[in-house]
Design a protein around this motif. Structure first.
Motif, PDB file in Angstrom:
ATOM      1  N   MET A   1      -4.170 -22.904   6.569  1.00  0.00           N
ATOM      2  CA  MET A   1      -4.366 -23.138   7.994  1.00  0.00           C
ATOM      3  C   MET A   1      -5.220 -24.384   8.197  1.00  0.00           C
ATOM      4  SD  MET A   1      -5.793 -20.564  10.922  1.00  0.00           S
ATOM      5  CE  MET A   1      -7.563 -20.681  10.784  1.00  0.00           C
ATOM      6  N   ASN A   2      -4.861 -25.180   9.158  1.00  0.00           N
ATOM      7  CA  ASN A   2      -5.585 -26.384   9.512  1.00  0.00           C
ATOM      8  C   ASN A   2      -6.869 -26.003  10.261  1.00  0.00           C
ATOM      9  OD1 ASN A   2      -6.212 -29.024   9.989  1.00  0.00           O
ATOM     10  ND2 ASN A   2      -4.658 -29.324  11.581  1.00  0.00           N
ATOM     11  N   LYS A   3      -7.994 -26.513   9.809  1.00  0.00           N
ATOM     12  CA  LYS A   3      -9.284 -26.176  10.416  1.00  0.00           C
ATOM     13  C   LYS A   3     -10.050 -27.454  10.741  1.00  0.00           C
ATOM     14  CE  LYS A   3      -9.759 -21.911   7.768  1.00  0.00           C
ATOM     15  NZ  LYS A   3     -10.626 -21.192   6.841  1.00  0.00           N
ATOM     16  N   PRO A   4      -9.660 -28.174  11.784  1.00  0.00           N
ATOM     17  CA  PRO A   4     -10.290 -29.462  12.057  1.00  0.00           C
ATOM     18  C   PRO A   4     -11.770 -29.377  12.451  1.00  0.00           C
ATOM     19  CG  PRO A   4      -8.644 -28.935  13.728  1.00  0.00           C
ATOM     20  CD  PRO A   4      -8.533 -27.902  12.670  1.00  0.00           C
ATOM     21  N   ILE A   5     -12.175 -28.336  13.155  1.00  0.00           N
ATOM     22  CA  ILE A   5     -13.585 -28.216  13.536  1.00  0.00           C
ATOM     23  C   ILE A   5     -14.418 -27.893  12.302  1.00  0.00           C
ATOM     24  CG2 ILE A   5     -15.236 -26.824  14.860  1.00  0.00           C
ATOM     25  CD1 ILE A   5     -13.075 -26.702  17.091  1.00  0.00           C
ATOM     26  N   HIS A   6     -13.938 -26.975  11.497  1.00  0.00           N
ATOM     27  CA  HIS A   6     -14.612 -26.630  10.235  1.00  0.00           C
ATOM     28  C   HIS A   6     -14.757 -27.888   9.380  1.00  0.00           C
ATOM     29  CE1 HIS A   6     -15.279 -24.834   6.302  1.00  0.00           C
ATOM     30  NE2 HIS A   6     -15.460 -23.659   6.872  1.00  0.00           N
ATOM     31  N   GLN A   7     -13.680 -28.644   9.259  1.00  0.00           N
ATOM     32  CA  GLN A   7     -13.683 -29.863   8.449  1.00  0.00           C
ATOM     33  C   GLN A   7     -14.655 -30.891   9.024  1.00  0.00           C
ATOM     34  OE1 GLN A   7      -9.792 -31.518   7.730  1.00  0.00           O
ATOM     35  NE2 GLN A   7     -10.626 -33.438   6.967  1.00  0.00           N
ATOM     36  N   PHE A   8     -14.670 -31.054  10.337  1.00  0.00           N
ATOM     37  CA  PHE A   8     -15.571 -32.010  10.990  1.00  0.00           C
ATOM     38  C   PHE A   8     -17.023 -31.706  10.631  1.00  0.00           C
ATOM     39  CE2 PHE A   8     -18.453 -33.167  14.389  1.00  0.00           C
ATOM     40  CZ  PHE A   8     -18.118 -34.487  14.649  1.00  0.00           C
TER      41      PHE A   8
ATOM     42  N   PRO B   1     -21.537 -22.849  22.726  1.00  0.00           N
ATOM     43  CA  PRO B   1     -21.135 -22.424  24.073  1.00  0.00           C
ATOM     44  C   PRO B   1     -19.631 -22.185  24.209  1.00  0.00           C
ATOM     45  CG  PRO B   1     -22.730 -24.203  24.225  1.00  0.00           C
ATOM     46  CD  PRO B   1     -22.337 -24.088  22.767  1.00  0.00           C
ATOM     47  N   ALA B   2     -18.815 -23.012  23.556  1.00  0.00           N
ATOM     48  CA  ALA B   2     -17.358 -22.812  23.633  1.00  0.00           C
ATOM     49  C   ALA B   2     -16.956 -21.498  22.979  1.00  0.00           C
ATOM     50  CB  ALA B   2     -16.629 -23.986  22.973  1.00  0.00           C
ATOM     51  N   ALA B   3     -17.532 -21.218  21.816  1.00  0.00           N
ATOM     52  CA  ALA B   3     -17.201 -19.966  21.122  1.00  0.00           C
ATOM     53  C   ALA B   3     -17.751 -18.765  21.888  1.00  0.00           C
ATOM     54  CB  ALA B   3     -17.757 -19.999  19.702  1.00  0.00           C
ATOM     55  N   LYS B   4     -18.924 -18.914  22.457  1.00  0.00           N
ATOM     56  CA  LYS B   4     -19.532 -17.814  23.226  1.00  0.00           C
ATOM     57  C   LYS B   4     -18.718 -17.517  24.483  1.00  0.00           C
ATOM     58  CE  LYS B   4     -24.020 -16.266  24.842  1.00  0.00           C
ATOM     59  NZ  LYS B   4     -25.403 -16.613  25.116  1.00  0.00           N
TER      60      LYS B   4
ATOM     61  N   ASP C   1     -15.565 -20.726  10.551  1.00  0.00           N
ATOM     62  CA  ASP C   1     -14.276 -20.035  10.640  1.00  0.00           C
ATOM     63  C   ASP C   1     -14.198 -19.194  11.910  1.00  0.00           C
ATOM     64  OD1 ASP C   1     -13.264 -21.130   8.324  1.00  0.00           O
ATOM     65  OD2 ASP C   1     -13.425 -19.298   7.126  1.00  0.00           O
ATOM     66  N   VAL C   2     -15.267 -18.495  12.223  1.00  0.00           N
ATOM     67  CA  VAL C   2     -15.288 -17.658  13.428  1.00  0.00           C
ATOM     68  C   VAL C   2     -15.138 -18.531  14.677  1.00  0.00           C
ATOM     69  CG1 VAL C   2     -16.711 -16.112  14.850  1.00  0.00           C
ATOM     70  CG2 VAL C   2     -16.634 -15.804  12.366  1.00  0.00           C
ATOM     71  N   CYS C   3     -15.915 -19.600  14.747  1.00  0.00           N
ATOM     72  CA  CYS C   3     -15.845 -20.483  15.915  1.00  0.00           C
ATOM     73  C   CYS C   3     -14.477 -21.144  16.034  1.00  0.00           C
ATOM     74  CB  CYS C   3     -16.938 -21.539  15.847  1.00  0.00           C
ATOM     75  SG  CYS C   3     -18.604 -20.890  16.115  1.00  0.00           S
ATOM     76  N   GLU C   4     -13.931 -21.559  14.909  1.00  0.00           N
ATOM     77  CA  GLU C   4     -12.604 -22.183  14.908  1.00  0.00           C
ATOM     78  C   GLU C   4     -11.558 -21.210  15.467  1.00  0.00           C
ATOM     79  OE1 GLU C   4     -10.517 -25.651  13.881  1.00  0.00           O
ATOM     80  OE2 GLU C   4     -12.153 -25.252  12.489  1.00  0.00           O
ATOM     81  N   ARG C   5     -11.620 -19.976  15.031  1.00  0.00           N
ATOM     82  CA  ARG C   5     -10.666 -18.962  15.484  1.00  0.00           C
ATOM     83  C   ARG C   5     -10.827 -18.709  16.987  1.00  0.00           C
ATOM     84  NH1 ARG C   5     -12.320 -15.192  12.397  1.00  0.00           N
ATOM     85  NH2 ARG C   5     -13.327 -13.896  13.942  1.00  0.00           N
ATOM     86  N   LEU C   6     -12.062 -18.615  17.456  1.00  0.00           N
ATOM     87  CA  LEU C   6     -12.301 -18.302  18.862  1.00  0.00           C
ATOM     88  C   LEU C   6     -11.931 -19.447  19.801  1.00  0.00           C
ATOM     89  CD1 LEU C   6     -15.748 -16.454  18.642  1.00  0.00           C
ATOM     90  CD2 LEU C   6     -13.496 -15.433  19.004  1.00  0.00           C
TER      91      LEU C   6
ATOM     92  N   GLU D   1      -7.680 -22.895  20.998  1.00  0.00           N
ATOM     93  CA  GLU D   1      -6.934 -23.528  22.088  1.00  0.00           C
ATOM     94  C   GLU D   1      -7.651 -24.756  22.651  1.00  0.00           C
ATOM     95  OE1 GLU D   1      -5.943 -20.534  24.956  1.00  0.00           O
ATOM     96  OE2 GLU D   1      -4.864 -19.325  23.476  1.00  0.00           O
ATOM     97  N   GLN D   2      -8.897 -24.954  22.259  1.00  0.00           N
ATOM     98  CA  GLN D   2      -9.694 -26.074  22.784  1.00  0.00           C
ATOM     99  C   GLN D   2     -10.044 -27.088  21.697  1.00  0.00           C
ATOM    100  OE1 GLN D   2     -12.489 -22.799  24.012  1.00  0.00           O
ATOM    101  NE2 GLN D   2     -13.093 -24.433  25.398  1.00  0.00           N
ATOM    102  N   THR D   3      -9.409 -27.008  20.548  1.00  0.00           N
ATOM    103  CA  THR D   3      -9.806 -27.811  19.399  1.00  0.00           C
ATOM    104  C   THR D   3      -9.928 -29.297  19.724  1.00  0.00           C
ATOM    105  OG1 THR D   3      -8.873 -26.224  17.842  1.00  0.00           O
ATOM    106  CG2 THR D   3      -9.195 -28.458  17.038  1.00  0.00           C
ATOM    107  N   GLN D   4      -8.899 -29.878  20.333  1.00  0.00           N
ATOM    108  CA  GLN D   4      -8.934 -31.326  20.590  1.00  0.00           C
ATOM    109  C   GLN D   4     -10.061 -31.688  21.542  1.00  0.00           C
ATOM    110  OE1 GLN D   4      -7.201 -33.417  18.712  1.00  0.00           O
ATOM    111  NE2 GLN D   4      -8.419 -35.002  19.677  1.00  0.00           N
ATOM    112  N   GLU D   5     -10.235 -30.906  22.585  1.00  0.00           N
ATOM    113  CA  GLU D   5     -11.303 -31.162  23.560  1.00  0.00           C
ATOM    114  C   GLU D   5     -12.674 -31.076  22.886  1.00  0.00           C
ATOM    115  OE1 GLU D   5     -13.269 -28.875  27.396  1.00  0.00           O
ATOM    116  OE2 GLU D   5     -11.175 -28.451  26.879  1.00  0.00           O
TER     117      GLU D   5
END
Length: 175
Positions: free
Chosen positions: A1-8, A55-58, A114-119, A122-126
């Protein structure tokens, strides 16, 4: 699975770690230009997590994040407090020790990223755009007043750590 936030964030950890390595490359010395870059970049990293990612994940799942965030926030407070006193080789050992534990908990499979990425999928690019646009945190010169180190020790205690024990553990790991 692609995880761009995790990778960042993982790549940012490595970049920040290299700054600290460069700051202590010469045995027994601290290269202050690199240490200053380390300070500003670590504080920027914490800002990105606290002001954008958390805040996004929360917002996506308040209950999950309510369970996860308190310890990370206490550790962020401790790391921030550790950036205030002038650096010493002992202080840097404690910072490294805490960062190693903290970063692992964020990066490991099923960890915070991983948790934040999953939650927030839908907002990954933003989120990535906001992260890349984050400005450095302005910093004052290190504060040599004894209260700066006392405050850092108290922040570590709130996060469940003891400065002296961390220093001993860090030194024993190097042997």
């Amino acid at each position: 699975m692609n995880k761009p936030i995790h990778q960042f964030f993982t790549e940012d950890h490595h970049r920040i770690e290299k700054l600290l390595i460069n700051a202590t490359k010469k045995s027994g010395e601290i290269e202050m230009d690199y240490y200053h870059q380390f300070r500003t970049q670590l504080l920027r990293h914490i800002k990105m997590e606290e002001k954008i990612l958390f805040p996004a994940a929360k917002k996506a799942n308040p209950e999950v994040m309510k369970e996860l965030l308190p310890q990370y926030r206490l550790e962020h407070g401790a790391l921030t407090a550790l950036m205030v006193p002038p650096p010493t080789l002992s202080l840097i050992k404690v910072i490294r020790y805490l960062l190693d534990k903290h970063d692992l908990a964020e990066e490991e499979p099923g960890g915070l990223y991983d948790v934040c990425e999953r939650l927030t999928h839908e907002q990954t690019q933003e989120i990535l755009e906001q992260l890349m646009a984050t400005k450095e945190v302005p910093v004052h010169p290190p504060n040599p007043a004894p209260i700066a180190m006392a405050s850092a020790r108290r922040a570590l205690e709130r996060a469940g750590y003891d400065y002296d024990e961390m220093l001993r553990n860090a030194e024993s790991q190097k042997k």
